[in-house]
Scaffold this motif. Structure first.
Motif, mmCIF file in Angstrom:
data_model
loop_
_atom_site.group_PDB
_atom_site.id
_atom_site.type_symbol
_atom_site.label_atom_id
_atom_site.label_comp_id
_atom_site.label_asym_id
_atom_site.label_seq_id
_atom_site.Cartn_x
_atom_site.Cartn_y
_atom_site.Cartn_z
ATOM 1 N N VAL A 195 0.841 -1.204 0.000
ATOM 2 C CA VAL A 195 0.000 0.000 0.000
ATOM 3 C C VAL A 195 0.872 1.249 0.000
ATOM 4 O O VAL A 195 0.585 2.231 -0.701
ATOM 5 C CB VAL A 195 -0.953 -0.015 1.220
ATOM 6 N N TYR A 196 1.941 1.216 0.786
ATOM 7 C CA TYR A 196 2.841 2.365 0.804
ATOM 8 C C TYR A 196 3.500 2.556 -0.561
ATOM 9 O O TYR A 196 3.615 3.690 -1.048
ATOM 10 C CB TYR A 196 3.907 2.189 1.888
ATOM 11 N N LYS A 197 3.926 1.469 -1.177
ATOM 12 C CA LYS A 197 4.590 1.576 -2.473
ATOM 13 C C LYS A 197 3.650 2.116 -3.541
ATOM 14 O O LYS A 197 4.069 2.889 -4.405
ATOM 15 C CB LYS A 197 5.116 0.207 -2.899
ATOM 16 N N GLU A 198 2.385 1.729 -3.480
ATOM 17 C CA GLU A 198 1.409 2.179 -4.485
ATOM 18 C C GLU A 198 0.745 3.497 -4.104
ATOM 19 O O GLU A 198 -0.116 3.983 -4.847
ATOM 20 C CB GLU A 198 0.338 1.103 -4.689
ATOM 21 N N ARG A 199 1.108 4.035 -2.914
ATOM 22 C CA ARG A 199 0.516 5.302 -2.424
ATOM 23 C C ARG A 199 -0.994 5.193 -2.312
ATOM 24 O O ARG A 199 -1.739 6.128 -2.616
ATOM 25 C CB ARG A 199 0.894 6.476 -3.340
ATOM 26 N N LEU A 200 -1.450 4.061 -1.828
ATOM 27 C CA LEU A 200 -2.879 3.812 -1.690
ATOM 28 C C LEU A 200 -3.334 4.177 -0.275
ATOM 29 O O LEU A 200 -4.031 3.422 0.398
ATOM 30 C CB LEU A 200 -3.193 2.342 -2.000
ATOM 31 N N TYR B 165 -8.344 7.803 0.844
ATOM 32 C CA TYR B 165 -8.577 6.384 1.075
ATOM 33 C C TYR B 165 -8.952 6.115 2.532
ATOM 34 O O TYR B 165 -8.488 6.803 3.446
ATOM 35 C CB TYR B 165 -7.330 5.572 0.724
ATOM 36 N N VAL B 166 -9.782 5.088 2.712
ATOM 37 C CA VAL B 166 -10.130 4.599 4.046
ATOM 38 C C VAL B 166 -10.026 3.076 4.022
ATOM 39 O O VAL B 166 -10.649 2.420 3.183
ATOM 40 C CB VAL B 166 -11.546 5.019 4.471
ATOM 41 N N TRP B 167 -9.257 2.543 4.957
ATOM 42 C CA TRP B 167 -9.093 1.097 5.096
ATOM 43 C C TRP B 167 -9.864 0.624 6.322
ATOM 44 O O TRP B 167 -9.781 1.232 7.390
ATOM 45 C CB TRP B 167 -7.624 0.727 5.240
ATOM 46 N N PHE B 168 -10.612 -0.478 6.160
ATOM 47 C CA PHE B 168 -11.287 -1.136 7.274
ATOM 48 C C PHE B 168 -10.552 -2.449 7.547
ATOM 49 O O PHE B 168 -10.476 -3.323 6.678
ATOM 50 C CB PHE B 168 -12.751 -1.418 6.934
ATOM 51 N N LEU B 169 -10.032 -2.581 8.768
ATOM 52 C CA LEU B 169 -9.287 -3.778 9.138
ATOM 53 C C LEU B 169 -9.943 -4.466 10.325
ATOM 54 O O LEU B 169 -10.845 -3.923 10.979
ATOM 55 C CB LEU B 169 -7.838 -3.422 9.486
ATOM 56 N N ILE B 170 -9.455 -5.665 10.591
ATOM 57 C CA ILE B 170 -9.903 -6.406 11.762
ATOM 58 C C ILE B 170 -9.201 -5.842 12.985
ATOM 59 O O ILE B 170 -8.017 -5.498 12.948
ATOM 60 C CB ILE B 170 -9.589 -7.903 11.588
ATOM 61 N N GLY B 171 -9.902 -5.773 14.089
ATOM 62 C CA GLY B 171 -9.354 -5.107 15.258
ATOM 63 C C GLY B 171 -8.587 -5.981 16.213
ATOM 64 O O GLY B 171 -8.182 -5.498 17.273
ATOM 65 N N TRP B 172 -8.378 -7.273 15.860
ATOM 66 C CA TRP B 172 -7.692 -8.110 16.845
ATOM 67 C C TRP B 172 -6.192 -8.233 16.609
ATOM 68 O O TRP B 172 -5.555 -9.153 17.122
ATOM 69 C CB TRP B 172 -8.319 -9.498 16.965
#
Length: 894
Positions: free
Chosen positions: A311-316, A321-328
């Protein structure tokens, strides 16, 4: 005997009593001092009553005592001791204790791998076992003991340890796996051994299938519990398009399947769905290329680091942008060193900033007392002391309350099964892998669990999954901040209004597309309109000139009515330039179909009148002057009305075709969309160029019909003009000018039609080609047909002399002369026929005469010639007067 025994032992009884089993009593030659029984146990003295035991202090040498325990407890250590001659008991260095019967739990803790949750969950389970075993009101006769292995969150590794747990003693009454992939394996196999499975860290929705996993329970809610929260947030921020990227495991695939159904019900679309097994580079690039903005990522912690390095390499990342991740994940999961990625901690920190996590509430936010008499905060503090490293660096720290409560749920269920609290129940020590009765009772007790734990209220639904709230957090400045809670059972969103966005507000779910229409250049439109207007004025001037001078013989010999139609056709074609250049800049959407029809009708009728009248002229000239000699005279009698009928036929064909087209498949406004363009001033906005067209459902079919017969007409016109280029006739004295005009129109039309179709997406070029072709062909046609006539009449003054002749002889002179000419030609043809008949009759008479002379010569020999030189006698030949007369007549009319 008893009295004698007492007398023998009485010296020993006078000694003070010793301590319990662990004590070493005073050794004497008279015997061994009585020892105290263990806690929760006693000693069985052979041959002595309780009162006798109370009365003595020493037992003789070789006397044996036996330890016994109360209830279901069992002796740990030597069960029988014997008094030795030195006054000591056997095995005094090993104490004997009465302990509760052990009930064994087989657990698999992932200490490493995709989710190293065992790092914190194992200490939490051990802490729960200590707290449960210390209670006298829960399983008073039993002690829960743990046998565990490191599954590494790997089903293959878990299979090996599952085999060891099942086939090695002691018998385990329950199995406790962690990861979803391991739980799937264990839960499917457990029913074959009549085992209950209780998971503390499995979130796969597939595990909610009671037919497939009939004995499975979990204190960790199903991953599908995240989805109602995600959908609620999508609706809160007005997002209608989202994208997903997942690791290809069953837990994440089934979670996304459930999410897809839920967002569809909410009117939200998953536009892109990417997956990967181990390398996320290509899926991340696809998300970038497809302009994904709101992205739901489902993967384990180790893969999360790989994803966000890409994601950093692609500047995403960033404000768009908003990323939804798992919280555990661990709180500092993105800072942990990982040799599989080549991104620095600072780069990872920058890439993950601002992402949203949805997490099951795993720690009671109310901080009330749980069944273990601890608050959630006290539990965290106690667990933190047991950990060997910082909680943020410990995998499974967030799930630790679930593991702690899982032991309490098991203990309460076993307590209910074994008859805790004085009720009669089954003996847990009788459990084996073939005893389904005890399994069924444990299942019913577990299914009815309901208590307050450190993770909140613990209750299971019909599928064995935990029901809980969802915590919503956002990574702000490198640390997670709580921004809300969601209760899916009540559809209640508690919002703290602490969310922060890099761009100041939630981003759009897609690039803000600004639709802009490509309009025709107004300078070009005005310029061509001026030329077209001047052309119409020229056509009107030519038409007026032709009508005004229609009595002049030179004008009459050019078929002025057809020329008038040509001028009218040019005017209509020139008028079509105006609707051809009208677009959304000038008119509204509702007026566009009328403009489309105006273009079609004006061009169609203008072509039919203008070109059709010229084609009729050239066709008539070709018909009259390029055919065989014997048919020429018949075609010279072609009446003028037939010429007008030909033009009418061409116009009628156009009218019929256009009418059917308009009724069956009318033209309407269509939009052509081009590739998006990004302006330099705002990278979050893209421009979507659009172009308006006149089209219909079967546009190509209609154009094929329309262009087909008109193209044939153009080609035929070129051929006829070429064939008649050397013909000279006074009937149509301008047919050579007509031929030149036909060349001009045909060439321009044949070139312009395909070019404009190719350039239809370039409005300026297409309009320039079409309109200038119309203007030039009209100008050339008008100039070629009318300017020479004007010049001749002006320079020679022929309209004056013709007018004077007309005044003297009357207006019917020309018509009478033409009538006389036609009558003479008719008489000539009749005389030629009579001459031919006479010549044939003369030939017959000559033949008959010769036949008679030959017959006479055979009957009568020829007489000698007259000496005087006279001719032989016989009837004289008739003179060939008819031939002479016929020759004269023929010469006269020839």
């Amino acid at each position: 005997m008893l009295l004698l025994l007492l007398l023998v032992l009485s010296p020993l009884f006078l000694r003070p009593p010793g301590a319990g089993g662990a004590q070493t009593p005073n050794a004497t030659s008279e015997g061994c001092q009585i020892i105290h029984p263990p806690w929760e146990g006693g000693i069985r003295y052979r041959g002595l009553t309780r009162d006798q035991v109370k009365a003595i202090n020493f037992l003789p040498v070789d006397y044996e005592i036996e330890y016994v325990c109360r209830g279901e407890r069992e002796v740990v250590g030597p069960k029988v001791r014997k008094c030795l001659a030195n006054g000591s008991w056997t095995d005094m260095d090993t104490p004997s204790r009465c302990e509760r019967r052990a009930v064994y739990i087989g657990a698999l803790f992932p200490m490493s791998g995709g989710w190293p949750g065992g790092q914190a969950c194992q200490p939490a389970v051990e802490m729960a076992l200590e707290d449960v075993n210390s209670r006298r009101d829960i399983l008073p006769d039993y002690e829960l003991k743990l046998i565990h292995h490191d599954s590494k969150c790997d089903p293959g590794q878990a299979t090996k340890y599952l085999y060891e747990l099942l086939y090695n003693d002691p018998i385990k009454i329950i199995l406790m796996p962690g990861c979803s992939s391991v739980s799937t394996l264990v839960a499917e196999a457990a029913r074959m051994w009549n085992l209950i499975v209780l998971s503390y860290g499995s979130s796969s929705p597939a595990l909610s299938n009671r037919q497939r996993f009939p004995t499975f329970f979990r204190t960790h809610p199903s991953a599908t519990l995240h989805n109602p929260t995600r959908v609620k947030l999508f609706e809160k921020w007005g997002w209608k398009k989202i994208a997903t990227i997942q690791q290809t495991t069953e837990v994440f695939t089934s979670t996304l399947d459930d999410l897809e159904e839920r967002v569809k019900e909410a009117g939200i679309e998953i536009t892109f769905r990417q997956s990967f097994f181990s390398d996320p580079a290509v899926p991340v690039k696809n998300l970038k290329r497809q302009d994904a903005r709101i992205i739901v990522g489902l993967f384990y912690e180790t893969e999360a680091r790989k994803v966000f390095c890409e994601v950093y390499k692609e500047r995403l990342f960033g404000k768009k942008y908003v990323w939804f991740l798992i919280g555990w994940y661990a709180d500092n999961w993105f800072k942990i060193y990982d040799p599989s990625i080549n991104c620095t901690v600072d780069e990872m920190t920058e890439a993950v900033e601002g992402h949203i996590t949805t997490e099951i509430v795993m720690l009671n936010p109310a901080n009330t007392r749980s069944i273990s008499n601890m608050t959630s905060q006290e539990f965290v503090e106690k667990l933190t002391k047991r950990l060997k490293r910082h909680p943020e660096e410990t995998g499974g720290f967030q799930e630790a309350p679930l593991a702690y409560d899982a032991i309490w749920a098991l203990a309460l269920a076993l307590n209910k099964t074994s008859g805790g609290g004085g009720r009669s129940g089954v003996r847990l020590e009788d459990f084996n892998y073939n005893n389904q009765t005890i399994t069924d009772q444990i299942y019913r007790a577990m299914n009815s669990s309901s208590f307050e734990g450190v993770s909140g209220h613990v209750v299971f639904d019909a599928s064995g999954s935990r029901m809980a709230w969802t915590l919503i957090e956002q990574l702000q400045g490198g640390s997670y901040k709580k921004i809300g809670y969601y209760d899916s059972t009540k559809d209640d969103l508690s919002w703290s209004k602490t969310d922060k966005w890099i761009g100041g507000s939630p981003p759009a779910d897609q690039t803000l597309v600004i639709k802009t229409f490509r309009f025709l250049s107004q300078k070009l439109f005005i310029s061509v309109s001026v030329l077209s207007s001047l052309g119409i004025v020229l056509a009107v001037v030519c038409l007026s000139f032709n009508i005004y001078n229609s009595h002049v013989r030179y004008i009459q010999n050019s078929q002025p009515n057809l020329n008038n139609l040509t001028a009218v056709g040019c005017s209509l074609a020139l008028a079509a330039v105006f609707p051809l250049g009208l677009d959304g800049y000038h008119i509204g959407r509702n007026q566009f179909p009328f403009v489309c029809q105006a273009r079609l009708w004006l061009l169609g009728l203008g072509f039919s009148l203008g070109y059709g009248s010229m084609f009729t002229k050239i066709w008539w000239v070709h018909t009259v002057f390029t055919k065989k000699e014997e048919k020429k005279e018949w075609r010279k009698t072609l009446e003028p009305w037939k010429l007008y009928a030909t033009v009418g036929l061409l116009v009628g064909m156009d009218v019929l075709t256009l009418a059917i087209w308009q009724i069956v498949d009318p033209l309407h406004r269509t939009i052509e969309t081009f590739a998006k363009e990004e302006p330099k001033e705002d990278i979050d906005v893209s421009i979507l160029p659009q172009l308006e067209h006149c089209s219909s459902r079967k546009m190509n079919t209609w154009l094929g019909i329309f262009y087909g017969y008109k193209g044939l007409l153009l080609l035929l016109g070129i051929f006829l003009a070429y064939e008649t280029k050397s013909v000279s006739t006074e009937k149509i004295n301008d047919h050579r000018a007509v031929g030149m005009a036909i060349y001009n129109v045909a060439v321009l039309c044949l070139i312009t039609a395909p070019v404009t179709m190719i350039l239809s997406s370039q409005q300026d070029a297409a309009f320039a080609f079409a309109s200038l072709a119309i203007v030039f062909s009209s100008y050339i046609t008008l100039v070629v047909l009318f300017v020479p006539k004007m010049r001749r009449l002006i320079t020679r003054g022929e309209w004056q002399s013709e007018a004077q002749d007309t005044m003297k002889t009357g207006s019917s002179t020309n018509n009478n002369e033409e009538e006389k000419s036609r009558l003479l030609e008719k008489e000539n043809r009749e005389l030629e026929k009579i001459i031919a008949e006479k010549e044939e009759r003369v030939s017959e008479l000559r033949h008959q005469l010769q036949s008679r002379q030959q017959l006479r010569s055979r009957r009568h020999p020829p007489t000698p010639p007259d000496p005087s030189g006279g001719l032989p006698r016989g009837p004289p030949e008739p003179p060939d007067r008819l031939s002479c007369d016929g020759s004269r007549v023929h010469l006269l009319y020839k």
